[in-house]
Design a protein around this motif. Structure first.
Motif, PDB file in Angstrom:
ATOM      1  N   GLY A 133      -4.283  31.681   1.118  1.00  0.00           N
ATOM      2  CA  GLY A 133      -4.095  32.998   1.732  1.00  0.00           C
ATOM      3  C   GLY A 133      -5.089  34.035   1.248  1.00  0.00           C
ATOM      4  O   GLY A 133      -5.888  34.562   2.028  1.00  0.00           O
ATOM      5  N   TRP A 134      -5.006  34.352  -0.029  1.00  0.00           N
ATOM      6  CA  TRP A 134      -5.951  35.239  -0.698  1.00  0.00           C
ATOM      7  C   TRP A 134      -6.464  34.529  -1.937  1.00  0.00           C
ATOM      8  O   TRP A 134      -5.724  33.802  -2.598  1.00  0.00           O
ATOM      9  CB  TRP A 134      -5.285  36.552  -1.118  1.00  0.00           C
ATOM     10  N   HIS A 135      -7.714  34.753  -2.274  1.00  0.00           N
ATOM     11  CA  HIS A 135      -8.316  34.169  -3.457  1.00  0.00           C
ATOM     12  C   HIS A 135      -8.203  35.152  -4.613  1.00  0.00           C
ATOM     13  O   HIS A 135      -8.687  36.283  -4.518  1.00  0.00           O
ATOM     14  CB  HIS A 135      -9.793  33.841  -3.187  1.00  0.00           C
ATOM     15  N   THR A 142       0.199  34.851  -0.471  1.00  0.00           N
ATOM     16  CA  THR A 142      -0.751  34.156  -1.331  1.00  0.00           C
ATOM     17  C   THR A 142      -0.003  33.244  -2.278  1.00  0.00           C
ATOM     18  O   THR A 142       1.162  33.493  -2.624  1.00  0.00           O
ATOM     19  CB  THR A 142      -1.625  35.130  -2.138  1.00  0.00           C
ATOM     20  N   ALA A 143      -0.654  32.164  -2.675  1.00  0.00           N
ATOM     21  CA  ALA A 143      -0.114  31.258  -3.685  1.00  0.00           C
ATOM     22  C   ALA A 143      -1.221  30.957  -4.679  1.00  0.00           C
ATOM     23  O   ALA A 143      -2.360  30.676  -4.282  1.00  0.00           O
ATOM     24  CB  ALA A 143       0.389  29.968  -3.053  1.00  0.00           C
ATOM     25  N   LEU A 144      -0.894  31.043  -5.950  1.00  0.00           N
ATOM     26  CA  LEU A 144      -1.776  30.568  -7.006  1.00  0.00           C
ATOM     27  C   LEU A 144      -1.205  29.257  -7.502  1.00  0.00           C
ATOM     28  O   LEU A 144      -0.050  29.198  -7.934  1.00  0.00           O
ATOM     29  CB  LEU A 144      -1.868  31.570  -8.161  1.00  0.00           C
ATOM     30  N   ARG A 173     -10.526  37.542   0.427  1.00  0.00           N
ATOM     31  CA  ARG A 173     -10.354  36.466   1.393  1.00  0.00           C
ATOM     32  C   ARG A 173     -11.318  35.309   1.138  1.00  0.00           C
ATOM     33  O   ARG A 173     -11.065  34.175   1.527  1.00  0.00           O
ATOM     34  CB  ARG A 173     -10.562  36.995   2.819  1.00  0.00           C
ATOM     35  N   THR A 174     -12.436  35.620   0.502  1.00  0.00           N
ATOM     36  CA  THR A 174     -13.437  34.593   0.209  1.00  0.00           C
ATOM     37  C   THR A 174     -13.588  34.420  -1.296  1.00  0.00           C
ATOM     38  O   THR A 174     -13.421  35.370  -2.071  1.00  0.00           O
ATOM     39  CB  THR A 174     -14.795  34.948   0.818  1.00  0.00           C
ATOM     40  N   ALA A 175     -13.900  33.199  -1.701  1.00  0.00           N
ATOM     41  CA  ALA A 175     -14.041  32.879  -3.122  1.00  0.00           C
ATOM     42  C   ALA A 175     -15.468  33.148  -3.573  1.00  0.00           C
ATOM     43  O   ALA A 175     -16.270  32.228  -3.760  1.00  0.00           O
ATOM     44  CB  ALA A 175     -13.657  31.427  -3.364  1.00  0.00           C
ATOM     45  N   ASP A 176     -15.774  34.422  -3.775  1.00  0.00           N
ATOM     46  CA  ASP A 176     -17.145  34.807  -4.104  1.00  0.00           C
ATOM     47  C   ASP A 176     -17.581  34.311  -5.482  1.00  0.00           C
ATOM     48  O   ASP A 176     -18.782  34.210  -5.746  1.00  0.00           O
ATOM     49  CB  ASP A 176     -17.286  36.330  -4.033  1.00  0.00           C
ATOM     50  N   ASP A 177     -16.621  33.985  -6.341  1.00  0.00           N
ATOM     51  CA  ASP A 177     -16.968  33.500  -7.679  1.00  0.00           C
ATOM     52  C   ASP A 177     -17.023  31.971  -7.748  1.00  0.00           C
ATOM     53  O   ASP A 177     -17.266  31.403  -8.809  1.00  0.00           O
ATOM     54  CB  ASP A 177     -15.962  34.025  -8.710  1.00  0.00           C
TER      55      ASP A 177
END
Length: 222
Positions: A68-70, A120-122, A78-82
């Motif tokens: 859902g969210w990073h 979101t889920a971690l 929304r994007t995994a920039d790291d």
């Protein structure tokens, strides 16, 4: 009464703090197997499972993948920039329904899950050496409860207070299939994992070793 497809006999709940509830054995073995299979799919991408690097250069011992969210310390995108710049996998409707059922059962009130829409889920994977320092889940813009599901090896989960990382706190053993919910006055309590007990999980879950922790949250973001 237990919910169909979840645990068996009525579990004995404990309440380590106001708004915090531990429900042992909430997930049936079949439900755990399905979650393990789903987590394996999510771990392959589009953003893969990885050790998160912290702003000061440290690397977390757990491995994480998000839906859902990073989560990128200490914000959501929304994007995994790291990682690889990809957009994270979508948060599935069936996981929303699971979160709603969890709240209703933990608080023993069917109304508790109404309107709960985690986005979101971690998903954290702990090997036998991984731990998690005391921290608050405070990067969300929402005070909705956090729903935590455990699969695999048992861990020692330290649930503290909202003021500091120190005492008072309660150590709770979270075993495979356990549900832990914290909301209300305990929503921003410090918490962490001090130890994982290798070899305590049931390989029948589909997880031969280690521990999976799935936390469902409401970001409050558009």
């Amino acid at each position: 009464m237990p919910l169909p497809g979840f645990g068996g006999p009525e579990p004995v709940r404990s309440r380590p703090a106001p708004g915090a509830v531990h429900v042992p054995g909430w997930l049936s073995l079949e439900r755990q197997r399905k979650l393990v299979a789903a987590c394996r799919d999510w771990a392959r991408g589009p953003v893969p499972l990885r050790h998160t690097r912290l702003p000061r250069g440290g690397v977390m011992s757990v491995q994480t993948v998000c839906l859902g969210w990073h989560w990128q310390p200490y914000t959501y995108r929304r994007t995994a920039d790291d990682v690889n710049g990809a957009r994270v996998a979508a948060f599935p409707d069936w996981l929303v329904e699971l979160g709603q059922a969890a709240l209703a059962d933990a608080y023993e009130d069917t109304a508790a899950g109404v309107g709960y829409t985690p986005d979101t889920a971690l998903i954290n994977f702990y090997d036998g050496r991984a731990t998690m320092g005391m921290h608050q889940d405070k990067d969300e813009r929402s005070g909705d409860p956090v729903v935590s599901l455990s699969i695999g090896d048992t861990c020692v989960f330290r649930f503290g207070n909202t003021e500091s990382r120190g005492r008072p706190y309660t150590d709770v053993e979270l075993a495979s299939g356990d549900l832990f919910v914290f909301g209300g006055p305990s929503r921003f309590a410090y918490h962490g994992v001090t130890k994982v007990r290798p070899g305590t999980g049931d390989p029948a879950t589909g997880l031969a070793s280690g521990r999976l922790n799935i936390t469902l949250r409401v970001t409050g973001l558009e």
